[in-house]
Structures are given as structure tokens and as C-alpha cells.
Design a protein around this motif. Structure first.
Motif, PDB file in Angstrom:
ATOM      1  N   CYS A  61     -71.433  85.723  -0.308  1.00 33.19           N
ATOM      2  CA  CYS A  61     -72.540  84.904  -0.802  1.00 33.19           C
ATOM      3  C   CYS A  61     -73.803  85.745  -0.904  1.00 33.19           C
ATOM      4  O   CYS A  61     -74.164  86.446   0.037  1.00 33.19           O
ATOM      5  CB  CYS A  61     -72.780  83.730   0.138  1.00 33.19           C
ATOM      6  SG  CYS A  61     -71.461  82.499   0.097  1.00 33.19           S
ATOM      7  N   ILE A  65     -77.514  77.662  -2.201  1.00 38.01           N
ATOM      8  CA  ILE A  65     -78.089  76.442  -2.766  1.00 38.01           C
ATOM      9  C   ILE A  65     -79.102  75.873  -1.777  1.00 38.01           C
ATOM     10  O   ILE A  65     -79.035  76.116  -0.568  1.00 38.01           O
ATOM     11  CB  ILE A  65     -76.997  75.401  -3.102  1.00 38.01           C
ATOM     12  CG1 ILE A  65     -76.206  75.001  -1.855  1.00 38.01           C
ATOM     13  CG2 ILE A  65     -76.087  75.925  -4.191  1.00 38.01           C
ATOM     14  CD1 ILE A  65     -75.288  73.807  -2.060  1.00 38.01           C
ATOM     15  N   ILE A  69     -74.665  68.811  -0.641  1.00 39.83           N
ATOM     16  CA  ILE A  69     -73.518  68.326  -1.414  1.00 39.83           C
ATOM     17  C   ILE A  69     -72.916  67.156  -0.638  1.00 39.83           C
ATOM     18  O   ILE A  69     -72.670  67.276   0.571  1.00 39.83           O
ATOM     19  CB  ILE A  69     -72.462  69.434  -1.602  1.00 39.83           C
ATOM     20  CG1 ILE A  69     -73.095  70.631  -2.328  1.00 39.83           C
ATOM     21  CG2 ILE A  69     -71.259  68.915  -2.374  1.00 39.83           C
ATOM     22  CD1 ILE A  69     -72.205  71.844  -2.378  1.00 39.83           C
ATOM     23  N   THR A  92     -66.273  74.490  -1.861  1.00 44.48           N
ATOM     24  CA  THR A  92     -65.581  74.250  -3.123  1.00 44.48           C
ATOM     25  C   THR A  92     -65.597  72.763  -3.437  1.00 44.48           C
ATOM     26  O   THR A  92     -65.232  71.934  -2.594  1.00 44.48           O
ATOM     27  CB  THR A  92     -64.118  74.738  -3.044  1.00 44.48           C
ATOM     28  OG1 THR A  92     -64.121  76.104  -2.638  1.00 44.48           O
ATOM     29  CG2 THR A  92     -63.418  74.609  -4.374  1.00 44.48           C
ATOM     30  N   THR A  96     -66.764  73.380  -9.119  1.00 43.72           N
ATOM     31  CA  THR A  96     -67.256  74.740  -8.910  1.00 43.72           C
ATOM     32  C   THR A  96     -67.352  75.076  -7.423  1.00 43.72           C
ATOM     33  O   THR A  96     -66.974  74.268  -6.577  1.00 43.72           O
ATOM     34  CB  THR A  96     -68.630  74.918  -9.602  1.00 43.72           C
ATOM     35  OG1 THR A  96     -68.990  76.281  -9.545  1.00 43.72           O
ATOM     36  CG2 THR A  96     -69.702  74.084  -8.961  1.00 43.72           C
ATOM     37  N   GLU A  97     -67.869  76.271  -7.147  1.00 41.33           N
ATOM     38  CA  GLU A  97     -68.088  76.721  -5.772  1.00 41.33           C
ATOM     39  C   GLU A  97     -69.573  76.986  -5.564  1.00 41.33           C
ATOM     40  O   GLU A  97     -70.259  77.425  -6.480  1.00 41.33           O
ATOM     41  CB  GLU A  97     -67.312  78.008  -5.494  1.00 41.33           C
ATOM     42  CG  GLU A  97     -65.825  77.840  -5.470  1.00 41.33           C
ATOM     43  CD  GLU A  97     -65.091  79.144  -5.166  1.00 41.33           C
ATOM     44  OE1 GLU A  97     -65.696  80.227  -5.317  1.00 41.33           O
ATOM     45  OE2 GLU A  97     -63.929  79.074  -4.771  1.00 41.33           O
ATOM     46  N   PHE A  98     -70.022  76.715  -4.348  1.00 40.55           N
ATOM     47  CA  PHE A  98     -71.404  76.958  -3.971  1.00 40.55           C
ATOM     48  C   PHE A  98     -71.433  77.747  -2.679  1.00 40.55           C
ATOM     49  O   PHE A  98     -70.513  77.652  -1.866  1.00 40.55           O
ATOM     50  CB  PHE A  98     -72.154  75.631  -3.735  1.00 40.55           C
ATOM     51  CG  PHE A  98     -72.236  74.743  -4.935  1.00 40.55           C
ATOM     52  CD1 PHE A  98     -73.216  74.938  -5.893  1.00 40.55           C
ATOM     53  CD2 PHE A  98     -71.349  73.691  -5.110  1.00 40.55           C
ATOM     54  CE1 PHE A  98     -73.303  74.111  -7.003  1.00 40.55           C
ATOM     55  CE2 PHE A  98     -71.433  72.857  -6.206  1.00 40.55           C
ATOM     56  CZ  PHE A  98     -72.415  73.069  -7.155  1.00 40.55           C
ATOM     57  N   CYS A  99     -72.511  78.477  -2.473  1.00 43.03           N
ATOM     58  CA  CYS A  99     -72.724  79.163  -1.209  1.00 43.03           C
ATOM     59  C   CYS A  99     -73.797  78.425  -0.423  1.00 43.03           C
ATOM     60  O   CYS A  99     -74.849  78.087  -0.959  1.00 43.03           O
ATOM     61  CB  CYS A  99     -73.163  80.604  -1.445  1.00 43.03           C
ATOM     62  SG  CYS A  99     -71.803  81.664  -1.952  1.00 43.03           S
ATOM     63  N   VAL A 100     -73.494  78.205   0.849  1.00 42.49           N
ATOM     64  CA  VAL A 100     -74.390  77.464   1.726  1.00 42.49           C
ATOM     65  C   VAL A 100     -74.662  78.324   2.945  1.00 42.49           C
ATOM     66  O   VAL A 100     -73.760  78.997   3.460  1.00 42.49           O
ATOM     67  CB  VAL A 100     -73.742  76.118   2.149  1.00 42.49           C
ATOM     68  CG1 VAL A 100     -74.652  75.354   3.095  1.00 42.49           C
ATOM     69  CG2 VAL A 100     -73.386  75.280   0.943  1.00 42.49           C
TER      70      VAL A 100
END
Length: 116
Positions: A61, A65, A69, A92, A96-100
Motif C-alpha cells: 500500500c 483511503i 467502507i 477487497t 475493487t481493492e482499497f488500502c487502509v
């Protein structure tokens, strides 16, 4: 000397220039051969190094974000590898995919739920 060999100076000069051209082409062949050998050696060295390169993680990452979510949308949440420069959690969703960031309050219950 020119008279004994019965060669004109022009012929001798042309022969010398021909030898010089041939000598240059031999140098070019030798340097091209060395270059090719070096490239083949480099390719062999790097191709052997690739299977050993397991230290490079598949996903890290770098951008995170800044919104939450909904838990119902999260399919999975996985921690990034310890080899990544910054720790993070890859979340996921169906799209899509996000980085937290791992210190976000809303991701902690999601991670605990996955551990059960």
C-alpha cells in the motif's frame, strides 16, 4: 624499397589502408563479441536471480483511503507483507481493492471478525 618490390607507392598505400580497414573491422568484431558475451552473461545472472526474489511482495500500500467502507461490502481484508515499506490492510470489495491504514478504528472489528 618501392623499386625492389616493384610496387608503386600508390599500390603500397592502398594495401596499407586496406590492412588498416581490416584491422578496424577485427577490432569491431572483437568488441561486438565482448558486448554480446557480456549481455548473455548479464541475462543469465538476472534470470537466476528472479526465483530468489521472493522478498518482493505482490501487493503493498502506498496510497490510503480516507473514508470508511461499509462492513457489508467488504469481501476480505488482508495485511500487507512485512517486506512492504509501509504497513497497510488491503480491503477487497466486489468491485475493487482499497488500502487502509491499520490504525483506523473501523477496520479493527473487520480484521477481528476475519480471525474468528
Amino acid at each position: 624499397m618501392w623499386c625492389r618490390l616493384k610496387l608503386s607507392q600508390t599500390t603500397e598505400t592502398a594495401h596499407y589502408q586496406s590492412l588498416r580497414i581490416n584491422f578496424k573491422s577485427e577490432i569491431m568484431r572483437a568488441s561486438s563479441l565482448c558486448l554480446m558475451f557480456g549481455l548473455v552473461l548479464l541475462m543469465a545472472w538476472t534470470s537466476e536471480a528472479q526465483p530468489v526474489a521472493h522478498a518482493v511482495p505482490e501487493s503493498c500500500c502506498f496510497k490510503f483511503i480516507d473514508f470508511q467502507i461499509p462492513a457489508s461490502k467488504i469481501k476480505s481484508a488482508l495485511k500487507t507483507s512485512s517486506h512492504c515499506p509501509v504497513s497497510g490492510i488491503v480491503v477487497t470489495t466486489p468491485r475493487t481493492e482499497f488500502c487502509v491504514r491499520p490504525d483506523e478504528a473501523w477496520i479493527k472489528p473487520v480484521m477481528e471478525k476475519q480471525l474468528r
